[in-house]
Scaffold this motif. Sequence first.
Motif, PDB file in Angstrom:
ATOM      1  N   ILE A   1      76.289  58.678  12.685  1.00 27.17           N
ATOM      2  CA  ILE A   1      76.452  60.059  12.248  1.00 27.17           C
ATOM      3  C   ILE A   1      75.126  60.800  12.249  1.00 27.17           C
ATOM      4  O   ILE A   1      75.030  61.948  12.676  1.00 27.17           O
ATOM      5  CB  ILE A   1      77.102  60.124  10.856  1.00 27.17           C
ATOM      6  N   GLY A   2      74.065  60.118  11.788  1.00 34.28           N
ATOM      7  CA  GLY A   2      72.765  60.774  11.766  1.00 34.28           C
ATOM      8  C   GLY A   2      72.302  61.177  13.146  1.00 34.28           C
ATOM      9  O   GLY A   2      71.779  62.279  13.345  1.00 34.28           O
ATOM     10  N   GLU A   3      72.519  60.304  14.123  1.00 33.03           N
ATOM     11  CA  GLU A   3      72.117  60.638  15.492  1.00 33.03           C
ATOM     12  C   GLU A   3      72.958  61.766  16.048  1.00 33.03           C
ATOM     13  O   GLU A   3      72.448  62.658  16.731  1.00 33.03           O
ATOM     14  CB  GLU A   3      72.245  59.400  16.382  1.00 33.03           C
ATOM     15  N   GLU A   4      74.271  61.762  15.753  1.00 35.26           N
ATOM     16  CA  GLU A   4      75.124  62.842  16.243  1.00 35.26           C
ATOM     17  C   GLU A   4      74.714  64.188  15.643  1.00 35.26           C
ATOM     18  O   GLU A   4      74.701  65.212  16.337  1.00 35.26           O
ATOM     19  CB  GLU A   4      76.593  62.539  15.910  1.00 35.26           C
ATOM     20  N   GLU A   5      74.376  64.189  14.359  1.00 33.65           N
ATOM     21  CA  GLU A   5      73.930  65.426  13.737  1.00 33.65           C
ATOM     22  C   GLU A   5      72.617  65.902  14.346  1.00 33.65           C
ATOM     23  O   GLU A   5      72.395  67.105  14.516  1.00 33.65           O
ATOM     24  CB  GLU A   5      73.786  65.220  12.229  1.00 33.65           C
ATOM     25  N   ASP A   6      71.742  64.952  14.696  1.00 33.91           N
ATOM     26  CA  ASP A   6      70.483  65.314  15.346  1.00 33.91           C
ATOM     27  C   ASP A   6      70.756  65.938  16.706  1.00 33.91           C
ATOM     28  O   ASP A   6      70.164  66.955  17.069  1.00 33.91           O
ATOM     29  CB  ASP A   6      69.609  64.070  15.504  1.00 33.91           C
ATOM     30  N   VAL A   7      71.665  65.366  17.476  1.00 32.74           N
ATOM     31  CA  VAL A   7      72.007  65.901  18.789  1.00 32.74           C
ATOM     32  C   VAL A   7      72.582  67.300  18.657  1.00 32.74           C
ATOM     33  O   VAL A   7      72.182  68.233  19.368  1.00 32.74           O
ATOM     34  CB  VAL A   7      73.002  64.963  19.507  1.00 32.74           C
ATOM     35  N   CYS A   8      73.523  67.476  17.726  1.00 30.90           N
ATOM     36  CA  CYS A   8      74.140  68.794  17.557  1.00 30.90           C
ATOM     37  C   CYS A   8      73.130  69.823  17.062  1.00 30.90           C
ATOM     38  O   CYS A   8      73.161  70.987  17.487  1.00 30.90           O
ATOM     39  CB  CYS A   8      75.323  68.698  16.593  1.00 30.90           C
ATOM     40  N   GLY A   9      72.229  69.409  16.175  1.00 33.95           N
ATOM     41  CA  GLY A   9      71.212  70.324  15.683  1.00 33.95           C
ATOM     42  C   GLY A   9      70.273  70.774  16.778  1.00 33.95           C
ATOM     43  O   GLY A   9      69.923  71.961  16.885  1.00 33.95           O
ATOM     44  N   ARG A  10      69.858  69.836  17.631  1.00 31.34           N
ATOM     45  CA  ARG A  10      68.969  70.188  18.738  1.00 31.34           C
ATOM     46  C   ARG A  10      69.699  71.022  19.774  1.00 31.34           C
ATOM     47  O   ARG A  10      69.133  71.964  20.345  1.00 31.34           O
ATOM     48  CB  ARG A  10      68.398  68.921  19.363  1.00 31.34           C
ATOM     49  N   ALA A  11      70.974  70.695  20.013  1.00 29.66           N
ATOM     50  CA  ALA A  11      71.750  71.498  20.959  1.00 29.66           C
ATOM     51  C   ALA A  11      71.923  72.921  20.442  1.00 29.66           C
ATOM     52  O   ALA A  11      71.833  73.886  21.212  1.00 29.66           O
ATOM     53  CB  ALA A  11      73.109  70.849  21.206  1.00 29.66           C
ATOM     54  N   GLU A  12      72.159  73.065  19.134  1.00 24.93           N
ATOM     55  CA  GLU A  12      72.290  74.398  18.545  1.00 24.93           C
ATOM     56  C   GLU A  12      71.008  75.201  18.737  1.00 24.93           C
ATOM     57  O   GLU A  12      71.044  76.393  19.072  1.00 24.93           O
ATOM     58  CB  GLU A  12      72.610  74.281  17.055  1.00 24.93           C
TER      59      GLU A  12
END
Length: 335
Positions: free
Chosen positions: A17-28
């Motif tokens: 989950i932490g990695e997915e949130e990091d990916v989504c945050g960077r994509a945003e």
Amino acid sequence: LFGPPAGPAAAAGGRNIGEEEDVCGRAEALVSLAHNEVRYWDGRRDWSGVEPLRLLLDSSAAAAQLLCSRRRGDGDGGADGGEPSAGPRGREGPSAWRQLLARALTTRANGCFKAGCVCEPGSAVQETYFDEADLRLREAVALLPGANVQALGGAVLVAGVTSLCRAHSLERRTLPFLDQAYKALVQFYHAEAILRLAVGPVNEKSIYTHGNLAELYLHNLGEVLLGLLHFRLGCIVAIRVFGAGHANASRKLDELARIFSSARWNDFARDVSSGNPELVEPEMLVERLGQQGIPLHGDNLPRVASELQALSEPHIGGAFWPTLWRDVGLAPAAE
């Protein structure tokens, strides 16, 4: 922003989950950067080649790549399959993850059509850019089937601009272009219908549905009254969204004021230049066109009406047409 995802390796179950949130945050962040570039170039409209668009093209592509790699990492490679746990689908509609990916694809398409516009008309390079724009937009729309969200309206709007750019390319080569022009027309009205359902009639993207409809009517279809009315409404929306001093709103006001000045309608030009386009009332435009012997409608109006009557997208129905024509300034008898 442009590097690989940070964080620990995915857990044995395949998700972290932490990695997915990091990916989504960077994509945003990348999508926001790309959107800022879209705003910048929409306010200037003076890019002279592909290279000035590089940040827009690269940041949007990187955002889409990040989000798609996360989906593939979860065992899904299809265009509309599963999605990471960071963005579950809720009762309200498509997940934030799907909307973010759609926005990334749409900003990439925006960069592609802009790049295509400064390439040699009909060249392989231009067609490559236009084709990629259409592909990315099909992918974006497939992520949000039937949804009443701004991201879908934005994708359909950019699809319309791409169609309009194709029409302009054909016209410059003295080739038949009207079919592409009418395709753009339908896409712009479809986009406006989605945007009104999603966020109401006063929103940033509606500035460009009206602005592009104005260009299409004035320069391609010869429908002067419809063009001026959409132009006027686009200026009103721009002021309400940005304020008259914002570069994007100021450009729209300057463009309409120049049209009025060229017709020697200096009173209208002054109203628009001062940030008060609503003072140019629709009835006054009709009267002024009549005084100069300019037909209110051209030869293309029957096909315009036919194309709009045939438009059967699920977002269009109910009060859309009556409220749109009211906002544009057409009297009921003219609908």
